[in-house]
Motif scaffolding. Structure first.
Motif: not given
Length: 350
Positions: A340-350
């Motif tokens: 979840k943390m990695i997916k959240d990071f990717l969403k926040e850094n598109k």
């Protein structure tokens, strides 16, 4: 974010986050004081220890061919220090645990690397490449890790026997620290030890059994290691408390089988999830960790993001693996939180 409110989750050193079986805690709670103030008398019975006696019985080999040590690390170091001297050649995998190189340097050995090849979704040993290096360099000792850290690949039994046939005149140290996470079949060990007298197989209680803190390792040795046996023997015995806990772990097959099933299911889940992420590539692993290649441009940012959230994974810095993560398979809750943390990071850094 208040870090004090969140415990740090360490998924960077391949420790078993499930911990040991409940019987191990029972053994610790019920320790008799005699285990603390008296030396072992096991030598008077003609064996090294209770633990080596039990392991010999489990694996169907002579107790004299079993060695106990202060973790697999200890036995590995002793083997190199026993057999390698200044200028002697030692073969190690191209991608391997950094400690192999360190102990070779301690005795001024000459390190010779043999190939591990990167495939589409897995690394693999180049068997013929290994043999070619062996025949060219004529090393005094060969180190093989199966499964290998950090790549996660392993040698199948037929491959292993092919390699050992070619290297039968040389000391071969087979590091099997991670093997039980995917392979609970130990039937090959007796055959290997009896057939190849120069072989040393090293295992540990640190990984699969979740007992890294009490430092127990052991080796199964072929017949040609009388020198190594004498080099490593301890007349006054070993840590009696650690041995009792180790015996409790060996008696807890149901607990560890359940743990293995959870971890292998999560390994498959993480493999598929990471390979579905743009720019990510996960490699198949037969251990308790997974190697994942990530886009170079997110490495620093992702490391900062996870660290700030008390999630620690291994960001590789070795040649050829500079843009890779090595992630220990934790508990089911930990694995899903990391994802979840990695997916959240990717969403926040598109």
């Amino acid at each position: 974010m208040n870090k004090e409110m969140k415990p740090i989750i360490y998924l960077d050193r391949n420790e078993n986050q499930y911990g040991p079986a409940p019987a191990c805690f029972d053994a610790l709670r019920n320790i008799d004081s005699v285990e603390l103030y008296e030396y072992s008398r096991d030598f008077s019975r003609g064996v090294k220890s209770r633990l080596s006696e039990r392991l010999a019985k489990d694996f169907g080999i002579d107790e004299k061919n079993v060695m106990v040590g202060f973790g697999g690390e200890d036995i590995l170091k002793q083997a190199v220090h026993c057999y390698i001297h200044k200028g002697d050649k030692i073969m190690i995998p191209a991608y391997s645990w950094w400690y192999y190189k360190k102990i070779s340097d301690e005795v001024e050995g000459v390190k010779v690397e043999y190939p591990i090849i990167e495939g589409k979704d897995t690394f693999y040993y180049d068997i013929e490449g290994m043999i070619k290096v062996y025949e060219t360099e004529k090393p005094k000792l060969v180190l093989i890790s199966s499964p290998n850290n950090p790549t996660g690949n392993r040698l199948e039994i037929d491959q292993m026997m092919h390699v050992l046939e070619k290297m039968e005149d040389t000391v071969v140290v087979l590091d099997e620290a991670y093997t039980l996470f995917y392979n609970k079949d130990n039937s090959h060990l007796k055959e290997l030890v009896n057939k190849y007298p120069n072989l040393i197989i090293i295992r540990t209680f640190s990984k699969y059994y979740g007992l890294a803190g009490i430092r127990i390792g052991f080796a199964l040795m072929g017949e040609n290691h009388a020198k190594f046996n004498m080099f490593s023997a301890r007349y006054l015995g070993y840590n009696r408390v650690s041995e009792l806990i180790g015996l409790a772990a060996l008696n807890s097959a149901d607990y560890y089988n359940d743990m293995r099933e959870k971890m292998t299911a999560d390994m498959d889940m993480l493999f598929n999830e990471f390979n579905a992420m743009k720019g990510f590539r996960a490699f198949k692993s037969f251990s308790n960790f997974i190697l994942v290649e990530i886009p170079v441009e997110i490495k620093d940012g992702l490391k900062k993001y996870l660290t700030e959230r008390n999630m620690i994974v291994k960001f590789m810095a070795e040649d050829g693996l500079f843009n890779h993560l090595r992630i220990t398979i934790g508990t089911q809750e930990q694995n899903r939180l990391l994802l979840k943390m990695i997916k959240d990071f990717l969403k926040e850094n598109k």
